[in-house]
Design a protein around this motif. Structure first.
Motif, PDB file in Angstrom:
ATOM      1  N   SER B  49     -35.986  35.797  89.154  1.00 26.83           N
ATOM      2  CA  SER B  49     -37.289  35.032  89.257  1.00 26.83           C
ATOM      3  C   SER B  49     -38.352  35.916  89.822  1.00 26.83           C
ATOM      4  CB  SER B  49     -37.455  33.797  89.975  1.00 26.83           C
ATOM      5  OG  SER B  49     -36.968  33.933  91.363  1.00 26.83           O
ATOM      6  N   LEU B  50     -39.524  35.742  89.818  1.00 24.68           N
ATOM      7  CA  LEU B  50     -40.522  36.567  90.487  1.00 24.68           C
ATOM      8  C   LEU B  50     -41.772  35.632  90.953  1.00 24.68           C
ATOM      9  CD1 LEU B  50     -41.667  39.383  91.461  1.00 24.68           C
ATOM     10  CD2 LEU B  50     -42.811  39.600  89.147  1.00 24.68           C
ATOM     11  N   SER B  51     -42.001  35.618  91.983  1.00 20.20           N
ATOM     12  CA  SER B  51     -43.171  34.774  92.635  1.00 20.20           C
ATOM     13  C   SER B  51     -44.171  35.516  93.386  1.00 20.20           C
ATOM     14  CB  SER B  51     -42.747  33.684  93.201  1.00 20.20           C
ATOM     15  OG  SER B  51     -41.691  32.664  92.766  1.00 20.20           O
ATOM     16  N   LEU B  52     -45.407  35.069  93.379  1.00 15.31           N
ATOM     17  CA  LEU B  52     -46.297  35.895  94.214  1.00 15.31           C
ATOM     18  C   LEU B  52     -47.011  34.788  94.978  1.00 15.31           C
ATOM     19  CD1 LEU B  52     -48.175  38.100  91.407  1.00 15.31           C
ATOM     20  CD2 LEU B  52     -46.255  38.680  92.729  1.00 15.31           C
ATOM     21  N   ALA B  53     -47.438  35.154  96.167  1.00 14.39           N
ATOM     22  CA  ALA B  53     -47.961  34.691  97.269  1.00 14.39           C
ATOM     23  C   ALA B  53     -49.327  35.181  97.854  1.00 14.39           C
ATOM     24  CB  ALA B  53     -47.084  34.231  98.488  1.00 14.39           C
ATOM     25  N   VAL B  54     -50.172  34.158  97.959  1.00 14.74           N
ATOM     26  CA  VAL B  54     -51.535  34.688  98.447  1.00 14.74           C
ATOM     27  C   VAL B  54     -51.736  33.530  99.547  1.00 14.74           C
ATOM     28  CG1 VAL B  54     -53.921  35.077  98.369  1.00 14.74           C
ATOM     29  CG2 VAL B  54     -52.336  35.351  96.544  1.00 14.74           C
ATOM     30  N   ASN B  55     -52.300  33.970 100.630  1.00 17.98           N
ATOM     31  CA  ASN B  55     -52.655  33.251 101.906  1.00 17.98           C
ATOM     32  C   ASN B  55     -51.327  32.111 102.253  1.00 17.98           C
ATOM     33  OD1 ASN B  55     -55.330  33.845 101.695  1.00 17.98           O
ATOM     34  ND2 ASN B  55     -55.530  32.338 100.328  1.00 17.98           N
ATOM     35  N   GLU B  56     -50.042  32.951 102.454  1.00 20.94           N
ATOM     36  CA  GLU B  56     -48.806  32.597 102.679  1.00 20.94           C
ATOM     37  C   GLU B  56     -48.308  31.170 101.842  1.00 20.94           C
ATOM     38  OE1 GLU B  56     -49.542  31.918 106.944  1.00 20.94           O
ATOM     39  OE2 GLU B  56     -49.717  33.982 107.146  1.00 20.94           O
ATOM     40  N   GLU B  57     -48.829  30.986 101.069  1.00 21.07           N
ATOM     41  CA  GLU B  57     -48.384  29.921  99.699  1.00 21.07           C
ATOM     42  C   GLU B  57     -48.161  30.550  98.573  1.00 21.07           C
ATOM     43  OE1 GLU B  57     -48.510  26.946 100.471  1.00 21.07           O
ATOM     44  OE2 GLU B  57     -49.380  26.632 102.420  1.00 21.07           O
ATOM     45  N   TYR B  58     -47.136  30.144  97.707  1.00 20.26           N
ATOM     46  CA  TYR B  58     -46.776  30.395  96.443  1.00 20.26           C
ATOM     47  C   TYR B  58     -48.057  29.991  95.484  1.00 20.26           C
ATOM     48  CZ  TYR B  58     -41.869  30.811  97.563  1.00 20.26           C
ATOM     49  OH  TYR B  58     -40.664  31.076  98.019  1.00 20.26           O
ATOM     50  N   GLN B  59     -48.316  30.729  94.632  1.00 14.85           N
ATOM     51  CA  GLN B  59     -49.482  30.530  93.631  1.00 14.85           C
ATOM     52  C   GLN B  59     -49.273  30.421  92.105  1.00 14.85           C
ATOM     53  OE1 GLN B  59     -52.040  29.491  95.291  1.00 14.85           O
ATOM     54  NE2 GLN B  59     -51.951  30.465  97.236  1.00 14.85           N
ATOM     55  N   GLU B  60     -49.718  29.624  91.550  1.00 11.32           N
ATOM     56  CA  GLU B  60     -49.656  29.393  90.105  1.00 11.32           C
ATOM     57  C   GLU B  60     -50.137  30.461  89.489  1.00 11.32           C
ATOM     58  OE1 GLU B  60     -47.787  26.841  88.864  1.00 11.32           O
ATOM     59  OE2 GLU B  60     -47.507  26.042  90.741  1.00 11.32           O
ATOM     60  N   ASP B  61     -49.707  30.579  88.145  1.00 15.96           N
ATOM     61  CA  ASP B  61     -50.288  32.154  87.281  1.00 15.96           C
ATOM     62  C   ASP B  61     -51.832  31.981  87.050  1.00 15.96           C
ATOM     63  OD1 ASP B  61     -47.750  32.834  86.987  1.00 15.96           O
ATOM     64  OD2 ASP B  61     -47.733  32.270  84.729  1.00 15.96           O
ATOM     65  N   VAL B  62     -52.374  30.822  87.095  1.00 17.66           N
ATOM     66  CA  VAL B  62     -53.740  30.638  86.781  1.00 17.66           C
ATOM     67  C   VAL B  62     -54.756  31.015  88.341  1.00 17.66           C
ATOM     68  CG1 VAL B  62     -53.597  28.893  85.088  1.00 17.66           C
ATOM     69  CG2 VAL B  62     -53.869  28.177  87.331  1.00 17.66           C
ATOM     70  N   PHE B  63     -54.020  31.110  89.437  1.00 16.38           N
ATOM     71  CA  PHE B  63     -54.812  31.187  90.602  1.00 16.38           C
ATOM     72  C   PHE B  63     -55.403  32.613  90.540  1.00 16.38           C
ATOM     73  CE2 PHE B  63     -54.964  33.263  94.979  1.00 16.38           C
ATOM     74  CZ  PHE B  63     -55.687  32.249  95.633  1.00 16.38           C
ATOM     75  N   ALA B  64     -56.992  32.701  90.725  1.00 14.74           N
ATOM     76  CA  ALA B  64     -57.603  33.597  90.540  1.00 14.74           C
ATOM     77  C   ALA B  64     -57.928  34.784  91.842  1.00 14.74           C
ATOM     78  CB  ALA B  64     -59.292  33.173  90.545  1.00 14.74           C
ATOM     79  N   LEU B  65     -57.527  36.012  91.702  1.00 12.02           N
ATOM     80  CA  LEU B  65     -57.565  36.965  92.503  1.00 12.02           C
ATOM     81  C   LEU B  65     -58.797  37.508  92.658  1.00 12.02           C
ATOM     82  CD1 LEU B  65     -54.393  38.908  91.220  1.00 12.02           C
ATOM     83  CD2 LEU B  65     -54.331  37.558  93.414  1.00 12.02           C
ATOM     84  N   THR B  66     -59.120  37.981  94.075  1.00  8.38           N
ATOM     85  CA  THR B  66     -60.185  38.822  94.302  1.00  8.38           C
ATOM     86  C   THR B  66     -59.865  39.816  95.039  1.00  8.38           C
ATOM     87  OG1 THR B  66     -60.783  37.622  96.585  1.00  8.38           O
ATOM     88  CG2 THR B  66     -61.650  36.341  94.655  1.00  8.38           C
ATOM     89  N   ALA B  67     -61.027  41.022  95.343  1.00  6.70           N
ATOM     90  CA  ALA B  67     -60.794  42.175  95.665  1.00  6.70           C
ATOM     91  C   ALA B  67     -59.905  42.128  97.133  1.00  6.70           C
ATOM     92  CB  ALA B  67     -61.449  43.093  95.526  1.00  6.70           C
ATOM     93  N   LYS B  68     -60.286  41.103  97.770  1.00  3.69           N
ATOM     94  CA  LYS B  68     -59.763  41.148  99.262  1.00  3.69           C
ATOM     95  C   LYS B  68     -58.473  40.385  99.660  1.00  3.69           C
ATOM     96  CE  LYS B  68     -64.351  40.118 101.101  1.00  3.69           C
ATOM     97  NZ  LYS B  68     -65.275  39.098 101.489  1.00  3.69           N
ATOM     98  N   ASP B  69     -57.997  39.951  98.414  1.00  8.33           N
ATOM     99  CA  ASP B  69     -56.511  39.315  98.558  1.00  8.33           C
ATOM    100  C   ASP B  69     -55.455  40.452  98.917  1.00  8.33           C
ATOM    101  OD1 ASP B  69     -57.521  36.708  98.304  1.00  8.33           O
ATOM    102  OD2 ASP B  69     -57.324  37.024  95.852  1.00  8.33           O
ATOM    103  N   GLU B  70     -54.589  39.861  99.644  1.00  9.29           N
ATOM    104  CA  GLU B  70     -53.351  40.341 100.098  1.00  9.29           C
ATOM    105  C   GLU B  70     -52.326  39.573  99.113  1.00  9.29           C
ATOM    106  OE1 GLU B  70     -52.194  41.954 103.863  1.00  9.29           O
ATOM    107  OE2 GLU B  70     -50.675  40.629 103.804  1.00  9.29           O
ATOM    108  N   VAL B  71     -51.489  40.170  98.322  1.00  2.16           N
ATOM    109  CA  VAL B  71     -50.708  39.730  97.467  1.00  2.16           C
ATOM    110  C   VAL B  71     -49.085  40.123  97.904  1.00  2.16           C
ATOM    111  CG1 VAL B  71     -49.782  39.184  95.203  1.00  2.16           C
ATOM    112  CG2 VAL B  71     -52.301  39.605  95.605  1.00  2.16           C
TER     113      VAL B  71
END
Lengths: 138, 80
Positions: B49-71
Motif C-alpha cells: 500500500s502507499l498512503s500520503l499524509a499532510v498535517n499529520e493526517e492520512y489524506q484522500e486522493d482528492v486532497f488538494a496540495l499547495t506549495a507550502k505542504d509537507e507531504v
C-alpha cells in the motif's frame, strides 16, 4: 483517561497497569508485544522500529478514543517502543480497564489489531544475512 | 510547484533520503502525487500500500496540495 506514549528506552509495563487501575473497574487487560526470535524459520538478530511520532501519537489516540466510545473504557494506556530492540524485549504495551471483563478483552484486541493497521510505525527485521521492512510487500 | 517530501521506513530507502524537495508540474492533489511517485520511483508500485499524509493526517486522493505542504510518505505500517 488516556496515556499515549512513544519511548526510545525500555517500556514500563507496570506503569501502564498502574495508569489504568480505576475504582470502577471490574477488569484490566494488558497486551504485551515482544520481539520474537524466529520469523518464518529465519533467525532474527534484532529489530529496529521507527515512527512518524506526532502522527503516531495522534493515530494511537484515535484508537483509544474509539475504544472509549465503543466499550466504555475507564482508562487506556498505550506505550510503543522505537529504536533498536533485542530478542524478548517489549515493543508495545496496551492496558485497558472496563467495568466488566469481556469489554476489556475486546477493547484490548481491537486496539492492538487497529494499531498494526493504521499507526505510522515501521519495523525492520535484521537477520544474519540481510534485513527486511516487515509487511512492506504483498 | 515545490513540494517537500518526508519519507519513513522503506519509503526512505526508495527515495534515498529522509527529506527531499521536488519540483512538479500537473500535480495538484494527493492522487496525482502518488502517480508521480510511482512513475519516478517504480519500487513504490511493488508495495502492499502507499498512503500520503499532510498535517499529520492520512489524506484522500482528492486532497488538494499547495506549495507550502509537507507531504509524508507512509509505506505499509508494521508497528506492534
Amino acid at each position: 483517561m488516556l496515556d499515549i506514549q512513544i519511548h526510545d528506552s525500555p517500556l514500563d509495563t507496570q506503569a501502564c497497569i498502574d495508569f489504568t487501575s480505576h475504582p470502577n473497574a471490574g477488569g484490566n487487560t494488558i497486551f504485551v508485544g515482544t520481539v520474537r526470535e524466529f520469523t518464518k524459520g529465519k533467525k532474527v538478530i534484532r529489530l529496529e522500529f521507527e515512527s512518524y511520532e506526532p502522527m503516531a501519537i495522534k493515530e494511537m489516540t484515535k484508537i483509544a478514543e474509539i475504544a472509549q466510545k465503543k466499550w466504555s473504557t475507564l482508562a487506556v494506556s498505550i506505550h510503543h517502543r522505537v529504536g533498536v530492540l533485542a530478542i524478548g524485549e517489549v515493543a508495545v504495551v496496551i492496558a485497558v480497564s472496563t467495568p466488566h471483563r469481556k469489554a476489556a478483552f475486546e477493547a484490548c484486541e481491537f486496539m492492538i489489531d487497529t494499531l498494526k493497521e493504521t499507526v505510522p510505525i515501521w519495523k525492520k527485521e535484521i537477520f544474519e544475512d540481510g534485513e527486511i521492512w516487515v509487511a512492506a510487500h504483498p | 510547484m515545490t513540494i517537500k517530501l518526508v519519507a519513513y521506513g522503506i519509503a526512505k530507502d526508495i527515495i534515498g533520503k529522509h527529506q527531499v524537495e521536488i519540483q512538479v508540474e500537473a500535480v495538484n492533489n494527493i492522487g496525482e502525487l502518488k502517480e508521480w511517485l510511482c512513475q519516478k520511483y517504480p519500487d513504490f508500485q511493488k508495495l502492499r500500500s502507499l498512503s500520503l499524509a499532510v498535517n499529520e493526517e492520512y489524506q484522500e486522493d482528492v486532497f488538494a496540495l499547495t506549495a507550502k505542504d509537507e507531504v509524508v510518505i507512509i509505506p505499509p505500517v508494521s508497528g506492534g
